[in-house]
Scaffold this motif. Structure first.
Motif, PDB file in Angstrom:
ATOM      1  N   PHE A  36      13.884 -68.541  51.490  1.00 51.60           N
ATOM      2  CA  PHE A  36      14.175 -69.437  53.279  1.00 51.60           C
ATOM      3  C   PHE A  36      13.206 -69.470  53.685  1.00 51.60           C
ATOM      4  N   ARG A  49      12.519 -59.090  46.688  1.00 51.33           N
ATOM      5  CA  ARG A  49      12.892 -59.961  46.911  1.00 51.33           C
ATOM      6  C   ARG A  49      11.548 -60.901  46.229  1.00 51.33           C
ATOM      7  N   ARG A  98      11.570 -67.963  59.062  1.00 49.94           N
ATOM      8  CA  ARG A  98      13.478 -67.782  59.644  1.00 49.94           C
ATOM      9  C   ARG A  98      13.822 -66.412  59.804  1.00 49.94           C
ATOM     10  N   ASP A 151       6.753 -62.174  51.845  1.00 50.68           N
ATOM     11  CA  ASP A 151       7.521 -60.644  51.448  1.00 50.68           C
ATOM     12  C   ASP A 151       7.696 -59.208  51.542  1.00 50.68           C
TER      13      ASP A 151
END
Ligand code: SAM
Length: 231
Positions: A78, A101, A141, A96
């Motif tokens: 996201f 993840r 974010r 990331d």
């Protein structure tokens, strides 16, 4: 969940073609979240609103069509992956520093048969060495305050492109504190735009940082320096 997504996307003026893929993504997220920490949000209505529609709202705020996009500190995807699902012309890089993840995101992309998505395990400040000025848009974010985040994200943006930071509506001080960093990195805060997540009373903020000139080669610094001595 399906109805929430359909009506939310319609409110945003976005097509609903990606809804089946978003529903499958939600299933994979909830399933994997049982064995690893991906998200604190597990209620289907909350996933629809706070993950999917919050992410998709960016498509209303900026033109993502045919753009190269990097999502820094994407976590469980996201805002990057919903953006790519709803706007399939995006060429997306999900970045990331936590490999588990990234492995999850690779599984999701394979399952959904998404092309033009690259999942990269790495730290943004190191990834910049080989990818300076490479992306039309960089999103992020919930990764760091804007002062530090600008040093992670702005070096990756092409001159003329945008770093879009998703923030809370009470981020005035944070934005003011980042002004110097943004300027040193070759950017300028062009606009902040508050938006409502459809179907909720939640309001979030999008900060538009335009890259007006190349970032000086000395940035980004190592993360320890960014943290100890923010610009
Ligand atoms: N953006 C997602 C969201 O809003 O749901 C995830 C937010 S999570 C709180 C922050 C993520 O940023 C984590 O997955 C973490 O591993 C990643 N991260 C933190 N620092 C990073 C860096 N320097 N480079 C790349 N990823 C980073």
């Amino acid at each position: 969940m399906e109805q929430l997504l359909r009506s939310g996307l319609s409110t945003l003026g976005l097509p609903a073609d990606g809804v089946p893929a978003l529903l499958r993504y939600a299933d994979l997220l909830v399933e994997k979240n049982k064995v690893m920490n991906l998200t604190a949000i597990t209620d289907p209505a909350d996933i629809a609103a706070l993950h999917f529609l919050d992410s998709a709202a960016l498509l209303k705020a900026a033109d993502f069509r045919n753009k190269t996009v990097a999502d820094v500190g994407t976590g469980a995807g996201f805002p990057g992956l919903p953006l790519r699902i709803v706007e399939p012309t995006i060429r997306l890089t999900l970045l990331d520093s936590l490999n588990k993840r990234i492995d999850f995101l690779k599984e999701v992309c394979a399952d959904l048969e998404l092309s033009d998505v690259t999942c990269v395990h790495g730290r943004a400040e190191e990834f910049a060495a080989g990818h300076r000025g490479s992306f039309d848009i960089v999103t992020s974010r919930a990764v760091a305050n804007l002062q530090m985040l600008s040093e992670l994200c702005l070096p990756l943006v092409k001159p003329g492109g945008y770093f879009l930071a998703m923030k809370s509506v009470d981020s005035d001080e944070e934005i003011a504190a980042a002004k110097n960093a943004v300027k040193l990195l070759g950017g300028a805060v062009e606009e902040t735009r508050d938006y409502a997540i459809p179907g909720t009373s939640v309001r979030h903020r999008l900060v538009f940082v335009k890259k007006i000139k190349e970032t000086p080669k000395k940035y980004p610094r190592a993360f320890a320096k960014i943290k100890k001595n923010p610009l």
